[in-house]
Design a protein around this motif. Sequence first.
Motif, PDB file in Angstrom:
ATOM      1  N   VAL A 181      -2.474   1.370  -4.227  1.00 22.51           N
ATOM      2  CA  VAL A 181      -3.389   2.490  -3.951  1.00 22.51           C
ATOM      3  C   VAL A 181      -2.797   3.792  -4.492  1.00 22.51           C
ATOM      4  O   VAL A 181      -3.520   4.636  -5.038  1.00 22.51           O
ATOM      5  CB  VAL A 181      -3.719   2.586  -2.439  1.00 22.51           C
ATOM      6  N   ASN A 182      -1.486   3.957  -4.382  1.00 26.83           N
ATOM      7  CA  ASN A 182      -0.859   5.172  -4.945  1.00 26.83           C
ATOM      8  C   ASN A 182      -1.186   5.308  -6.437  1.00 26.83           C
ATOM      9  O   ASN A 182      -1.490   6.407  -6.912  1.00 26.83           O
ATOM     10  CB  ASN A 182       0.670   5.102  -4.790  1.00 26.83           C
ATOM     11  N   TYR A 183      -1.134   4.198  -7.170  1.00 20.30           N
ATOM     12  CA  TYR A 183      -1.369   4.295  -8.618  1.00 20.30           C
ATOM     13  C   TYR A 183      -2.858   4.368  -8.953  1.00 20.30           C
ATOM     14  O   TYR A 183      -3.242   4.974  -9.962  1.00 20.30           O
ATOM     15  CB  TYR A 183      -0.606   3.183  -9.376  1.00 20.30           C
ATOM     16  N   LEU A 184      -3.706   3.812  -8.091  1.00 21.83           N
ATOM     17  CA  LEU A 184      -5.155   4.008  -8.280  1.00 21.83           C
ATOM     18  C   LEU A 184      -5.498   5.481  -8.041  1.00 21.83           C
ATOM     19  O   LEU A 184      -6.279   6.080  -8.804  1.00 21.83           O
ATOM     20  CB  LEU A 184      -5.931   3.104  -7.315  1.00 21.83           C
ATOM     21  N   GLU A 185      -4.935   6.064  -6.993  1.00 18.05           N
ATOM     22  CA  GLU A 185      -5.160   7.488  -6.718  1.00 18.05           C
ATOM     23  C   GLU A 185      -4.660   8.338  -7.878  1.00 18.05           C
ATOM     24  O   GLU A 185      -5.305   9.297  -8.309  1.00 18.05           O
ATOM     25  CB  GLU A 185      -4.407   7.898  -5.443  1.00 18.05           C
ATOM     26  N   ALA A 186      -3.460   7.986  -8.354  1.00 17.93           N
ATOM     27  CA  ALA A 186      -2.868   8.740  -9.473  1.00 17.93           C
ATOM     28  C   ALA A 186      -3.770   8.630 -10.703  1.00 17.93           C
ATOM     29  O   ALA A 186      -3.968   9.604 -11.430  1.00 17.93           O
ATOM     30  CB  ALA A 186      -1.473   8.209  -9.767  1.00 17.93           C
ATOM     31  N   GLY A 239     -16.117   1.057  -7.950  1.00 22.17           N
ATOM     32  CA  GLY A 239     -17.407   1.328  -7.294  1.00 22.17           C
ATOM     33  C   GLY A 239     -17.538   2.770  -6.849  1.00 22.17           C
ATOM     34  O   GLY A 239     -18.606   3.378  -6.973  1.00 22.17           O
ATOM     35  N   SER A 240     -16.473   3.354  -6.323  1.00 25.85           N
ATOM     36  CA  SER A 240     -16.559   4.707  -5.749  1.00 25.85           C
ATOM     37  C   SER A 240     -16.347   5.809  -6.772  1.00 25.85           C
ATOM     38  O   SER A 240     -16.951   6.871  -6.679  1.00 25.85           O
ATOM     39  CB  SER A 240     -15.501   4.874  -4.648  1.00 25.85           C
ATOM     40  N   ALA A 278      -2.302 -12.239   0.528  1.00 32.13           N
ATOM     41  CA  ALA A 278      -3.104 -11.222   1.213  1.00 32.13           C
ATOM     42  C   ALA A 278      -2.923  -9.855   0.558  1.00 32.13           C
ATOM     43  O   ALA A 278      -3.889  -9.110   0.363  1.00 32.13           O
ATOM     44  CB  ALA A 278      -2.703 -11.166   2.687  1.00 32.13           C
ATOM     45  N   SER A 279      -1.679  -9.521   0.193  1.00 31.83           N
ATOM     46  CA  SER A 279      -1.456  -8.177  -0.369  1.00 31.83           C
ATOM     47  C   SER A 279      -2.051  -8.078  -1.781  1.00 31.83           C
ATOM     48  O   SER A 279      -2.584  -7.030  -2.151  1.00 31.83           O
ATOM     49  CB  SER A 279       0.032  -7.821  -0.371  1.00 31.83           C
ATOM     50  N   LYS A 280      -2.011  -9.167  -2.543  1.00 32.32           N
ATOM     51  CA  LYS A 280      -2.642  -9.132  -3.870  1.00 32.32           C
ATOM     52  C   LYS A 280      -4.168  -9.072  -3.744  1.00 32.32           C
ATOM     53  O   LYS A 280      -4.840  -8.411  -4.535  1.00 32.32           O
ATOM     54  CB  LYS A 280      -2.216 -10.348  -4.708  1.00 32.32           C
ATOM     55  N   LEU A 281      -4.700  -9.758  -2.723  1.00 35.59           N
ATOM     56  CA  LEU A 281      -6.152  -9.695  -2.487  1.00 35.59           C
ATOM     57  C   LEU A 281      -6.569  -8.266  -2.130  1.00 35.59           C
ATOM     58  O   LEU A 281      -7.592  -7.759  -2.608  1.00 35.59           O
ATOM     59  CB  LEU A 281      -6.534 -10.674  -1.369  1.00 35.59           C
ATOM     60  N   ALA A 282      -5.757  -7.603  -1.304  1.00 32.19           N
ATOM     61  CA  ALA A 282      -6.056  -6.202  -0.954  1.00 32.19           C
ATOM     62  C   ALA A 282      -6.009  -5.330  -2.208  1.00 32.19           C
ATOM     63  O   ALA A 282      -6.855  -4.446  -2.395  1.00 32.19           O
ATOM     64  CB  ALA A 282      -5.059  -5.694   0.086  1.00 32.19           C
ATOM     65  N   GLY A 283      -5.039  -5.583  -3.084  1.00 31.18           N
ATOM     66  CA  GLY A 283      -4.960  -4.832  -4.348  1.00 31.18           C
ATOM     67  C   GLY A 283      -6.221  -5.023  -5.174  1.00 31.18           C
ATOM     68  O   GLY A 283      -6.786  -4.063  -5.707  1.00 31.18           O
ATOM     69  N   GLU A 284      -6.695  -6.267  -5.257  1.00 32.36           N
ATOM     70  CA  GLU A 284      -7.947  -6.541  -5.988  1.00 32.36           C
ATOM     71  C   GLU A 284      -9.112  -5.771  -5.355  1.00 32.36           C
ATOM     72  O   GLU A 284      -9.961  -5.216  -6.050  1.00 32.36           O
ATOM     73  CB  GLU A 284      -8.278  -8.035  -5.936  1.00 32.36           C
ATOM     74  N   ALA A 285      -9.135  -5.768  -4.013  1.00 37.91           N
ATOM     75  CA  ALA A 285     -10.235  -5.100  -3.301  1.00 37.91           C
ATOM     76  C   ALA A 285     -10.224  -3.605  -3.595  1.00 37.91           C
ATOM     77  O   ALA A 285     -11.278  -2.991  -3.838  1.00 37.91           O
ATOM     78  CB  ALA A 285     -10.111  -5.363  -1.795  1.00 37.91           C
ATOM     79  N   TYR A 286      -9.034  -3.003  -3.609  1.00 41.39           N
ATOM     80  CA  TYR A 286      -8.971  -1.568  -3.906  1.00 41.39           C
ATOM     81  C   TYR A 286      -9.345  -1.281  -5.360  1.00 41.39           C
ATOM     82  O   TYR A 286      -9.961  -0.258  -5.652  1.00 41.39           O
ATOM     83  CB  TYR A 286      -7.590  -1.005  -3.562  1.00 41.39           C
ATOM     84  N   CYS A 287      -8.991  -2.187  -6.255  1.00 40.08           N
ATOM     85  CA  CYS A 287      -9.408  -1.990  -7.658  1.00 40.08           C
ATOM     86  C   CYS A 287     -10.933  -1.981  -7.744  1.00 40.08           C
ATOM     87  O   CYS A 287     -11.530  -1.126  -8.416  1.00 40.08           O
ATOM     88  CB  CYS A 287      -8.842  -3.105  -8.531  1.00 40.08           C
ATOM     89  N   SER A 288     -11.550  -2.928  -7.053  1.00 42.47           N
ATOM     90  CA  SER A 288     -13.014  -2.980  -7.041  1.00 42.47           C
ATOM     91  C   SER A 288     -13.592  -1.694  -6.435  1.00 42.47           C
ATOM     92  O   SER A 288     -14.539  -1.095  -6.954  1.00 42.47           O
ATOM     93  CB  SER A 288     -13.448  -4.213  -6.236  1.00 42.47           C
ATOM     94  N   ALA A 289     -12.983  -1.245  -5.337  1.00 45.94           N
ATOM     95  CA  ALA A 289     -13.482  -0.047  -4.646  1.00 45.94           C
ATOM     96  C   ALA A 289     -13.340   1.201  -5.513  1.00 45.94           C
ATOM     97  O   ALA A 289     -14.224   2.064  -5.524  1.00 45.94           O
ATOM     98  CB  ALA A 289     -12.717   0.137  -3.333  1.00 45.94           C
ATOM     99  N   TYR A 290     -12.255   1.307  -6.260  1.00 48.20           N
ATOM    100  CA  TYR A 290     -12.068   2.501  -7.085  1.00 48.20           C
ATOM    101  C   TYR A 290     -13.030   2.511  -8.272  1.00 48.20           C
ATOM    102  O   TYR A 290     -13.412   3.574  -8.756  1.00 48.20           O
ATOM    103  CB  TYR A 290     -10.602   2.633  -7.548  1.00 48.20           C
TER     104      TYR A 290
END
Length: 331
Positions: free
Chosen positions: A119-124, A177-178, A163-175
């Motif tokens: 998430v830090n690098y998606l935000e960046a 989409g949003s 689980a942590s890689k799945l969360a990473g995928e989910a945040y990639c999708s969210a970034y």
Amino acid sequence: MVIKHKKWLVTGGCGFVGGSLIRKLLAAEPGCSIRVVDNLSGGTLEDLEQITEVHVAGTIGTMAESGVELVKADIRDAEAAMQAAAGADVIVHLAANTGVQPSLKKPVMDMECNVIGTVNYLEAARHNSVQDFVFASSSAPIGTAEPPITETAACRPISPYGASKLAGEAYCSAYYGSYGLKTVALRFSNVYGPFSVRKGSVVALFIRQALAGEAWTLNGDGRQTRDFIHIDDIVSALMTAAESPYGGEIYQISTQVETSVADMADMLSDILEKEAGLKARTVFGPPLNADVRRSWADITKARTRLGWEPGRDLREGLEETVRWFLQHGKG
Ligand SMILES: NC(=O)c1ccc[n+]([C@@H]2O[C@H](COP(=O)([O-])OP(=O)(O)OC[C@H]3O[C@@H](n4cnc5c(N)ncnc54)[C@H](O)[C@@H]3O)[C@@H](O)[C@H]2O)c1
């Protein structure tokens, strides 16, 4: 391959996949600019210096017009991420707590690195108007689904790493989409190849053990299967994904070939004998906790949408890997 992006930020660039990507990028586009963020917990500065001249950043300034720079920072450091991404065209996010077994020992650290770090690098990327973001995922999010694994299979991870890689995928999708950030998550299967000298994954581990005169251990009956993929095919997938026009996507990156660990070990044993006159010894150990029984993936989506195709044959790739270890990597 023509490289569109000129300024690359590669997290985990001192590691196995990162180093191999950088080697290929510099060969394809010698004038490109590559900034590596790595905390040197796995790879080293010397690993990177074996590829090219490296400028080690004292403070995080603007990205150079060309050359390779190392920023020694942890991906959990949000401020460093924000500074490091300034000026980048693309982020390839490889740094992670890698592998199932380490995640079982330290699940909270695994989450902090692989979820908060991502998430830090998606935000960046979002705040620095980075165009493309490629995330190194794994088959682990899927868990115990019946193979062939596809991108549409329901994910039921059986390890903290999954689980942590799945969360990473989910945040990639969210970034995507949003915020419209063009993210791509690549689910690598089991990667092997030259330059894997520090890896604990099965091919590198077995070769190191055989060269050290130690027996290798087949966990359980050894009939658990994997989709072994050569590092060259991973690098070509990363470079293709970084230039893909589609965002918010997940792709299985593998070979569609199911091989048991025991059969791979037989191949290695044969190659070690032919190449080095070594007799590999096998012992059997208990099954590993959270070890998936069968794993191979359908790559139709990567073929059709990314235009990516794996090219390396397992036997020939193992021969190359053994020869590389014999020359460079007895450890
Ligand atoms: N190699 C495989 O078989 C495989 C399979 C599936 C997915 N992946 C994924 O591909 C990516 C790259 O894997 P690899 O094989 O190159 O791993 P690697 O361990 O060789 O390299 C990872 C690099 O990241 C750095 N790093 C680790 N934690 C960090 C942190 N908190 N902050 C900054 N840097 C950190 C390490 O120092 C290392 O140089 C990882 O995300 C991994 O989960 C790898």
